[in-house]
Write an enzyme that holds these catalytic residues in place. Structure first.
Site, PDB file in Angstrom:
ATOM      1  N   HIS B 313       0.855  -1.179   0.000  1.00 49.29           N
ATOM      2  CA  HIS B 313       0.000   0.000   0.000  1.00 49.29           C
ATOM      3  C   HIS B 313       0.885   1.221   0.000  1.00 49.29           C
ATOM      4  O   HIS B 313       1.364   1.654   1.047  1.00 49.29           O
ATOM      5  CB  HIS B 313      -0.899   0.024   1.248  1.00 49.29           C
ATOM      6  CG  HIS B 313      -1.903  -1.086   1.263  1.00 49.29           C
ATOM      7  ND1 HIS B 313      -1.975  -1.990   2.291  1.00 49.29           N
ATOM      8  CD2 HIS B 313      -2.862  -1.432   0.371  1.00 49.29           C
ATOM      9  CE1 HIS B 313      -2.951  -2.849   2.025  1.00 49.29           C
ATOM     10  NE2 HIS B 313      -3.501  -2.547   0.871  1.00 49.29           N
ATOM     11  N   GLN B 467       4.773  -1.757   4.185  1.00 48.96           N
ATOM     12  CA  GLN B 467       5.104  -3.096   4.711  1.00 48.96           C
ATOM     13  C   GLN B 467       3.939  -4.075   4.654  1.00 48.96           C
ATOM     14  O   GLN B 467       3.817  -4.927   5.516  1.00 48.96           O
ATOM     15  CB  GLN B 467       5.613  -3.046   6.161  1.00 48.96           C
ATOM     16  CG  GLN B 467       6.313  -1.796   6.592  1.00 48.96           C
ATOM     17  CD  GLN B 467       7.469  -1.439   5.705  1.00 48.96           C
ATOM     18  OE1 GLN B 467       7.966  -2.280   4.966  1.00 48.96           O
ATOM     19  NE2 GLN B 467       7.886  -0.200   5.732  1.00 48.96           N
ATOM     20  N   HIS B 468       3.047  -3.931   3.666  1.00 52.47           N
ATOM     21  CA  HIS B 468       1.964  -4.912   3.546  1.00 52.47           C
ATOM     22  C   HIS B 468       2.271  -5.779   2.347  1.00 52.47           C
ATOM     23  O   HIS B 468       1.799  -5.535   1.235  1.00 52.47           O
ATOM     24  CB  HIS B 468       0.626  -4.194   3.402  1.00 52.47           C
ATOM     25  CG  HIS B 468       0.356  -3.233   4.528  1.00 52.47           C
ATOM     26  ND1 HIS B 468      -0.442  -2.133   4.409  1.00 52.47           N
ATOM     27  CD2 HIS B 468       0.791  -3.228   5.820  1.00 52.47           C
ATOM     28  CE1 HIS B 468      -0.496  -1.499   5.571  1.00 52.47           C
ATOM     29  NE2 HIS B 468       0.246  -2.129   6.438  1.00 52.47           N
ATOM     30  N   ILE B 469       3.062  -6.808   2.556  1.00 52.46           N
ATOM     31  CA  ILE B 469       3.636  -7.590   1.460  1.00 52.46           C
ATOM     32  C   ILE B 469       2.607  -8.594   0.990  1.00 52.46           C
ATOM     33  O   ILE B 469       2.358  -9.602   1.652  1.00 52.46           O
ATOM     34  CB  ILE B 469       4.910  -8.316   1.932  1.00 52.46           C
ATOM     35  CG1 ILE B 469       5.839  -7.339   2.660  1.00 52.46           C
ATOM     36  CG2 ILE B 469       5.618  -8.956   0.751  1.00 52.46           C
ATOM     37  CD1 ILE B 469       6.953  -8.027   3.424  1.00 52.46           C
TER      38      ILE B 469
END
Lengths: 468, 548, 175
Positions: B313, B467-469
């Site tokens: 994101h 950090q939303h992998i």
């Protein structure tokens, strides 16, 4: 129970129970009975019956909670109105006897872990209200907890008869006409339902409270119930009545003390629900009992320490790899300062309390300091009181090191915490020698009696042989 | 030392997702083993490390990488673990340690909105998920009660039962946003895994304002608590175990995994079922690493999609001074947001987004600015107080569409254990850039409503990473275009499952952790369906979490 | 809010200052800098270097109470990071003296002239305000709670990781 009596008594009990049931059914239609049940509920809350008679996660008043004592675990009974597992068959007289004389419906004695010595003060009217509550206001639970099994000779319940003769004052409370109504109400609550002396009065070798040292401090397992007499140094002498009321109701007196361990439970379960008048009465009474001074206290236990830190030793210095080598300052920084702040000064609103001028660090008896680090403080309601416990995060050496730091900065420098003390408290307390002591005492008494008998027999034989 | 370790179920990765899946399986009676590459951490030591860190702005500073299980760090300089092939950087941050990356998250625990799983059918972009929101709903509820989620109603995600906790108390700063932006923008309390009362044996928030990098009092749920819960249910955890190869048999069933200990001793662990839960980068890396003669493109990769469709994101933002003193920094870091722009017909044209307000103390930012500007003397403190009281920030959280060219591959460079490093290939597509452009109007309007001055937009074309992998092991019905099925089972290997944000085939606009947990619980439920009275132990389980 | 209970520099105003110290300081401080630091002549100055650092710090961070222990710690850390630091400090103090530069203009002037001392004010400000000395791999945090950025707002905010107060206490308007 054997023999004819064994058959008659259950029958008699059954008839009584039936009579009572009929009577209470009749009474149920009486509007004032609902009032009596409500009053009984308030009194049961004041007496904190639920604290002992409910197991964690268990149904209210269904028993099962083991109370650790120096002579073994005493298991609280089911006092719901269950007819098979509780007191559903109890007459009002039997209820009164259990409550105020420590005698069960089957005639056997209760151990004074049940504070009947305090409840003996309860008036007849209050006892009746309690009975009404327990018969009609509590849901019956049909599961019987495990019976209490104490080691010999403490499993001989009839020995309690002798103990009671020595130590039970079975007269209900009579008001002192020379004192105010508030004082009398306070005396009634403190000595009776709230049974403060059960924890806060020291006990003698036979585990009876010492009446000359009312509320001078006692021990409840690993926790210390402190001196709450109006001594200015050792007790609550310099507390205002308003502060006492606040402590009892909220579990803390800002800038002085916080309730932890069993006292936190007492506030959480019972005391916070007392009326303002009752709380005030308790405070009024407490301020008048004889002050008991501990010479070890050279100033008020909530007057020690000041805001201070060792930040200079921390910043720019890496933590040691071995947790046991962490200094007190490093331990404080890592585990305590987030809430209690870097200088021990607490949060802006005091909700996370300062650590100086705090009985938690100011007492020479350091058991409670260790215990609150191990267990934290947590209420069951939504008050938000919640200090985490560190038993799983800090080992014994770390706790001793941390406690030394706390005492040095915020407490009475004469107080000490040892690694061995932490180890014992974590394990549930130092093992008691009371059982062994009593058995030895009994053995010695028996030997002495035997010796007397043998000597007497020999003397009689010598006399008779001398006369032959 | 190698004693042969074995368990019914072997889980790779001890983050919040892997640990909660492991716990559920252990409660159903399976023997479960978690292998975690990194070490155990201690919360108090992390707090002390943060306070001693010279890089307070870097949330990775208190989590130094282990030599045997490195993770990417960028401050003071890039440690070169996550290679960047471009064209756009993907500077992911994650923690390889027991408990994983949620040691330092903001605890945002959102559900998707129902349309998020059907954007292909509805809007002609992206892909559809192989399951519906309704199918996920009970798993969301279970996840929320397990970890303790506090939320406000009516943020676009329908629910059948209430949240376990009331929303966290609103900070003054956020209240002023809410009051002044109404009715143009409804500001709501974030749905968070943060205690608004004692829950699960942990205290309520006391406003340490350091959620990232560490909650000092454990008021927000983290992987550490998930691990403790897993171990309490009988899960065995082996830390410092760097899995480097997944071994299959001749039929393609997974037979074992191999791991290095810190001394590079190799160990083989066997099991019946395997769950890969090592985050959206380390998991595809491991699948690719496990290539064999039978599977030259790596395991679970007959589709060629392992590592592909990498998403996040991205964010752009606006910083400005409000015209009243708000004093960010009192209370938790991420309390409030605007949720009305997450869905709509416009999704066929440009990315949807959430608008997020930060409550992170501005003192550090402002101090850095003042030093950079050379404001010395008595003026420094005056400016510091003025700016720290008024500086606020609003950012968007944009959806990125799956693009197979955005992917994780194996780099030719190797780490200290001789294992190839992961390499990120990434770009921000036009769909997302159009969404960012549209959001600028919202930024400007918000600043206007707050009497904003000193407006500073983030640089054009610059997007922050969140950090939303997601996407790298996408779920789908077709084995030709997806890696796992709707239950997280890899299409290629019957006994290999994946529990990770990486299985999400689209990113939506919400932080992905809760969705990954819900999917993982559903996967665990599929691996071991309950045989006994279905609701009983589940209800006890959740009641226990609520009561303690 | 609680003030530092450490020994304060200003508090030594009444302590007798021996003549040699006075001379050292008089050499470092002209009327101009002394006007920026009115209590300058009462500064305990065991060495010229430390005295110069104290005076320069006072100028750069405004007329604050400078904790003597903190001053010493920061000085020691800055010297450990860069052996040229004492000489640079003296040079910058002399520069401010001669050119009578206002603190707010100092950085502009140094940058415009490409002065070799251009990075020095930032170093000192970073040490005092952020508690950080050094940069990159050799950076160290030597103060956090007592860094001046935390102290400046301590009536309203706690430094991150320190609790604000009991649950919900942040809902009120900050005073």
């Amino acid at each position: 129970m054997k023999g004819a009596a064994g058959r008659l008594i259950p029958l008699f009990a059954l008839v009584c129970a039936l009579a009572c049931t009929c009577a209470s059914t009749a009474m149920a239609t009486d509007g004032s009975n609902a009032e009596r049940v409500q009053r009984g509920k308030y009194l049961a809350t004041a007496g904190d019956c639920v604290a002992c008679h409910t197991a964690p996660g268990g149904k209210p008043f269904a028993g099962g909670l083991p109370l650790p004592t120096p002579i073994g675990d005493i298991i609280a009974t089911n006092i719901t109105p269950s007819k098979t597992a509780g007191i559903g068959n109890y007459t009002e007289r039997q209820f009164s006897d259990a409550l105020r004389r420590g005698i069960r419906a089957d005639g056997r004695h209760l151990y004074p872990a049940m504070p009947y010595t305090a409840y003996a003060q309860i008036t007849d009217a209050d006892m009746q209200a309690l009975y009404a509550y327990f018969m009609h206001g509590v849901a019956p639970v049909d599961s019987k907890p495990a019976p209490t099994r104490l080691p010999f000779p403490f499993n001989l319940r009839w020995s309690m008869a002798a103990w009671n003769m020595l130590f039970l004052d079975s007269k209900p409370f009579t008001p002192d006409p020379g004192k105010s109504a508030a004082w009398n109400r306070g005396a009634y609550l403190v000595r009776g339902l709230a049974h403060c002396s059960t924890c806060h009065t020291p006990r003698n070798l036979l585990m009876a409270e010492q009446p000359s040292r009312e509320l001078a401090g006692g021990d409840v397992g690993t926790w210390h119930a402190p001196n709450i007499t109006p001594d200015a140094d050792s007790g609550i002498g310099n507390w205002s009545e308003a502060e006492l009321v606040a402590y009892i109701k909220l579990g803390h007196a800002t800038g002085r003390a916080q309730a932890a361990g069993p006292m936190a439970e007492a506030v959480d379960n019972s005391l916070q629900y007392l009326t303002a008048a009752d709380l005030q009465a308790i405070a009024t009474y407490l301020k008048t009992i004889p002050a008991q001074h501990d010479p070890a206290d050279t100033r008020a236990v909530d007057d020690w320490g000041s805001a201070s830190d060792e930040l200079d030793s921390l910043r720019g210095v890496a933590l040691p790899v071995d947790p046991d080598k962490m200094t007190g300052a490093q331990l404080y920084d890592a585990y305590c300062a987030s809430c209690h702040q870097a200088r021990g000064q607490g949060s802006f609103d005091g909700g996370l309390p300062p650590l100086f001028h705090n009985t938690a660090t100011g007492r020479t008896n350091t058991n409670n300091l260790v215990m609150v680090i191990l267990d934290g403080i947590r209420w069951t309601d939504r008050s938000g009181v919640h200090m985490p416990g560190f038993a799983n995060h800090l080992d014994d050496r770390q706790i001793a090191t941390l406690a030394a730091y706390l005492i040095r900065h915020y407490g009475n420098p004469a107080a000490k915490v040892s690694v061995e003390q932490v180890r014992q408290l974590r394990a549930g307390g130092a093992p008691s020698h009371l059982v062994a002591l009593v058995r030895w005492a009994m053995a010695i008494v028996l030997l002495v009696i035997l010796a007397i008998v043998i000597l007497s027999v020999r003397r009689m034989r010598r006399r008779s042989s001398g006369q032959a | 030392m190698s004693g042969q370790l074995s368990a019914d179920i072997v889980v790779i990765g001890s983050g919040i997702v892997g640990s909660l899946a492991a716990r559920r399986l252990a409660l159903r009676g399976a023997s479960v083993l978690i292998l975690e590459a990194g070490p155990r951490l201690d919360r108090g030591r992390v707090v002390a490390a943060f306070r001693n860190s010279p890089f307070k702005g870097s949330w990775m500073a208190p989590y130094p990488p282990s030599p045997w299980a490195p993770h990417p760090i960028y401050v003071p300089r890039d440690n070169g673990y996550l290679k960047q092939a471009g064209p756009y950087p993907y500077p992911a941050e994650y923690i390889r340690a027991v408990g994983g990356t949620t040691w330092h998250w903001a605890a945002q625990a959102w559900r998707l909105v129902p349309n998020d799983v059907r954007i292909k059918s509805l809007y002609g972009v992206g892909v559809d998920w192989p399951l519906s929101y309704e199918e996920l709903d009970p798993w969301y509820q279970e996840a929320e009660e397990l970890i303790g989620v506090a939320g406000a109603d009516d943020t676009g995600s329908p629910r059948k039962q209430p949240f376990p906790m009331e929303p966290v108390a609103e900070p003054w700063s956020m209240r002023r946003f809410r009051e002044r932006l109404a009715p143009a923008y409804p500001v709501v309390a974030n749905t968070v895994a943060r205690n608004s009362r004692s829950y699960g044996g942990r205290p309520a928030c006391v406003g340490n304002n350091s959620c990232q990098p560490i909650c000092p009092v454990n008021a927000q749920y983290t992987g550490e608590t998930a691990v403790a819960a897993a171990e309490a249910s009988g899960v065995r955890l082996v830390p410092n175990a760097v899995v480097y190869r997944i071994e299959h048999d001749a039929k393609g069933r997974i037979a074992a995994v191999h791991y290095f200990d810190p001394d590079k001793g190799s160990h083989r662990v066997t099991g019946k079922t395997f769950i890969l839960a090592a985050n959206g980068i380390e998991s595809p890396k491991l699948l690719l690493l496990s290539a064999s003669d039978k599977y030259p493109n790596g395991l679970a990769n007959s589709s060629g999609m392992v590592g592909r469709n990498l998403m996040d994101h991205p964010s752009t933002s606006l910083t400005f001074y409000a015209d009243e003193e708000l004093w960010l920094g009192r209370g938790p870091q991420s309390p409030s947001s605007i949720n009305t722009l997450r869905d709509g017909a416009f999704r066929s044209r440009h990315a949807p987004y959430r608008l997020d307000f930060t409550n992170i103390s501005q003192v550090l930012n402002v101090t850095n600015d003042l030093i950079k500007e050379g404001v010395y003397g008595a003026e420094f403190e005056k400016q510091l107080r003025w700016r720290a009281a008024r500086q606020v920030n609003v950012k968007n959280v944009l959806e990125v569409l799956p693009d197979p060219d955005n992917r994780i591959t194996l780099s030719s460079e190797k780490d200290a254990m001789g294992i190839p490093k992961p390499e990120a290939h990434y770009s921000i597509g036009e769909y997302t850039r159009r969404g960012a452009d549209v959001s600028r109007a919202d930024f400007a309007r918000i600043a206007e409503l707050m009497g904003g001055t000193g407006l500073r937009y983030s640089a054009d074309g610059q997007f922050a990473n969140n950090q939303h992998i997601t996407g790298t092991m996408s779920m789908g019905n077709a084995p030709s275009s997806s890696v796992v099925d709707a239950f997280g089972r890899t299409h290629d290997h019957e006994n290999l499952f994946i529990c990770s944000t990486g299985v999400m085939p689209t990113a939506a606009t919400m932080n992905s952790t809760l969705t990954a947990i819900a999917l993982a619980l559903r996967t665990a439920g599929h691996i071991l369906p309950q045989q006994t009275t279905t609701q009983t132990d589940l209800a006890d389980d959740r009641r226990e979490a609520r009561l303690s | 809010m609680a003030m530092n209970e450490h020994e304060d520099v200003v508090a030594n105003r009444d302590a007798p200052v021996d003549a040699s110290r006075r001379r050292i300081l008089a050499g470092l401080l002209t009327a101009y800098t002394a006007s920026l630091v009115p209590w300058a002549l009462a500064l305990p100055a065991p060495q010229a270097d430390r005295g110069a650092f104290t005076a320069l710090s006072a100028i750069l961070v405004g007329q604050q109470v400078l904790d003597a222990a903190q001053t010493a710690r920061l000085y020691d850390a800055l010297v450990a990071d860069d052996a040229r630091f004492p000489a640079d400090v003296q040079a910058l103090l002399a520069f401010v003296n001669q050119r009578q530069v206002d603190p707010l203009q100092l950085q502009n002037v140094l940058d415009a002239e490409h002065s070799p001392l251009a990075s020095l004010p930032r170093k000192i400000a970073t040490a005092w305000y952020l508690g950080v000395v050094g940069s990159g791999e050799t950076a160290r945090c030597v103060a956090y709670e007592t860094a001046l950025d935390a102290v400046a707002v301590a009536d309203v905010l706690k430094p991150p990781t320190y609790a604000y107060g009991s649950y919900g206490s942040w809902a009120n308007k900050p005073v």
